[in-house]
Design an enzyme around this catalytic site. Structure first.
Site, PDB file in Angstrom:
ATOM      1  N   HIS A   1      -1.956  -4.198  -4.281  1.00 43.02           N
ATOM      2  CA  HIS A   1      -0.532  -4.943  -4.100  1.00 43.02           C
ATOM      3  C   HIS A   1      -0.089  -4.785  -2.771  1.00 43.02           C
ATOM      4  O   HIS A   1      -0.960  -3.965  -1.792  1.00 43.02           O
ATOM      5  CB  HIS A   1       0.379  -3.896  -5.006  1.00 43.02           C
ATOM      6  CG  HIS A   1       0.270  -3.905  -6.419  1.00 43.02           C
ATOM      7  ND1 HIS A   1       1.255  -3.749  -7.377  1.00 43.02           N
ATOM      8  CD2 HIS A   1      -0.550  -4.667  -7.207  1.00 43.02           C
ATOM      9  CE1 HIS A   1       0.978  -3.906  -8.753  1.00 43.02           C
ATOM     10  NE2 HIS A   1      -0.087  -4.716  -8.664  1.00 43.02           N
TER      11      HIS A   1
ATOM     12  N   GLU B   1       2.175  -3.217  -1.195  1.00 41.29           N
ATOM     13  CA  GLU B   1       2.465  -2.052  -0.415  1.00 41.29           C
ATOM     14  C   GLU B   1       1.107  -1.224  -0.211  1.00 41.29           C
ATOM     15  O   GLU B   1       1.303  -0.342   0.887  1.00 41.29           O
ATOM     16  CB  GLU B   1       3.470  -1.314  -1.153  1.00 41.29           C
ATOM     17  CG  GLU B   1       4.826  -1.911  -1.274  1.00 41.29           C
ATOM     18  CD  GLU B   1       5.021  -2.762  -2.817  1.00 41.29           C
ATOM     19  OE1 GLU B   1       3.978  -3.298  -3.106  1.00 41.29           O
ATOM     20  OE2 GLU B   1       6.086  -2.818  -3.075  1.00 41.29           O
TER      21      GLU B   1
ATOM     22  N   CYS C   1       6.387  -1.391  -7.449  1.00 37.69           N
ATOM     23  CA  CYS C   1       5.980  -0.957  -8.679  1.00 37.69           C
ATOM     24  C   CYS C   1       5.925   0.394  -8.691  1.00 37.69           C
ATOM     25  O   CYS C   1       5.706   1.142  -7.797  1.00 37.69           O
ATOM     26  CB  CYS C   1       4.811  -1.605  -9.097  1.00 37.69           C
ATOM     27  SG  CYS C   1       3.371  -1.150  -8.682  1.00 37.69           S
TER      28      CYS C   1
ATOM     29  N   CYS D   1       3.066   1.725  -6.503  1.00 38.90           N
ATOM     30  CA  CYS D   1       3.224   1.539  -5.138  1.00 38.90           C
ATOM     31  C   CYS D   1       4.182   2.728  -4.631  1.00 38.90           C
ATOM     32  O   CYS D   1       4.095   3.380  -3.455  1.00 38.90           O
ATOM     33  CB  CYS D   1       3.724   0.161  -4.615  1.00 38.90           C
ATOM     34  SG  CYS D   1       2.463  -1.000  -5.026  1.00 38.90           S
TER      35      CYS D   1
END
Lengths: 161, 161
Positions: free
Chosen positions: B58, B60, B88, B91
């Site tokens: 992801h 991040e 999310c 993260c």
């Protein structure tokens, strides 16, 4: 190929052995995990946070990355993970994103806390409303940000994940 | 060097632009993040889940990994993250592990869900007791697993993280 409980114990013992070896070799924390499909290990990972200068390099994340690389697929549907210790919230969420079918773990979060690895505070933070957390989260430019999603919707080449 | 709110808007706009560019280039989902210290970007990340076959990639996580590599330190204490979208659970936990001081985000989780990216089910799973979750977690060999922590305690060369 061992099946059922014999296999579960074998893979967990592999994870425990890797975790102990990681400490003895001086590579990092006492954590390891293996990702398995159809009785075969697809990927192994140990904690390399300090060795790799990567705060996300927990054992489960590393094992998931290794298995996904081995499969050439971002989905690990049909796979299980065997971890030497109960996954932290980051790794638990990673297991969901990877679509793993089950988590087997040996040490509990309480055991890890007893050894000095306490992730309870993160669990506790998740349970709080956003504005009560110790890590501030500030929302700005919400309207402008829709442009990225609009580009995604218009691109029409989405791979669902 | 811009400071305060001007800087916050600038870094968020950089994240939004990277997210849109990630879609246009066909590299992945509409998500990007930058990690900043003292008004300077240390690391940038875009979502590369499908491009890299990595379910943990992801925006991040990628930005945190890039910043930690740039710093040569697993701790990003004193840094902030600017994300094109609300993190999310994976993260968010990664932000805690990285010791980030603040999260700035533009799109909300509700906006992401509206565009087809729904992580509410992971949030909801976290709030359930372990045995009520859709992803089974099975505890075995708890006693044997203590050996790894024992090795850690005996090693006495612990780097706290």
């Amino acid at each position: 190929m061992p099946t059922g409980q014999d296999a579960n114990l074998r893979f967990l013992r592999r994870a425990i052995a890797l975790a102990t070896e990681n400490v003895r070799a001086g590579h990092g924390g006492p954590f390891a995990a293996v990702v398995v499909r159809d009785g075969r290990i697809l990927g192994e990972g140990v904690n390399t946070v300090t060795a790799a200068n990567d705060p996300t390099a927990h054992a489960e994340v590393n094992a998931i990355r290794a298995a996904a690389t081995a499969l050439g697929d971002f989905s690990l549907a049909g796979c299980e993970i065997y971890s030497s210790c109960e996954p932290c919230p980051m790794c638990l969420a990673a297991c969901y994103w990877a679509r793993l079918g089950a988590i087997y773990f040996a040490a509990t979060a309480a055991d890890a806390a007893h050894a000095g690895f306490d992730d309870d505070y993160i669990h506790d933070e998740f349970a709080k409303p956003v504005d009560a957390r110790s890590l501030p989260a500030i929302n700005l430019l919400r309207e402008e940000a829709w442009a990225s999603f609009q580009a995604w919707i218009e691109a029409g080449k989405k791979i669902p994940y």
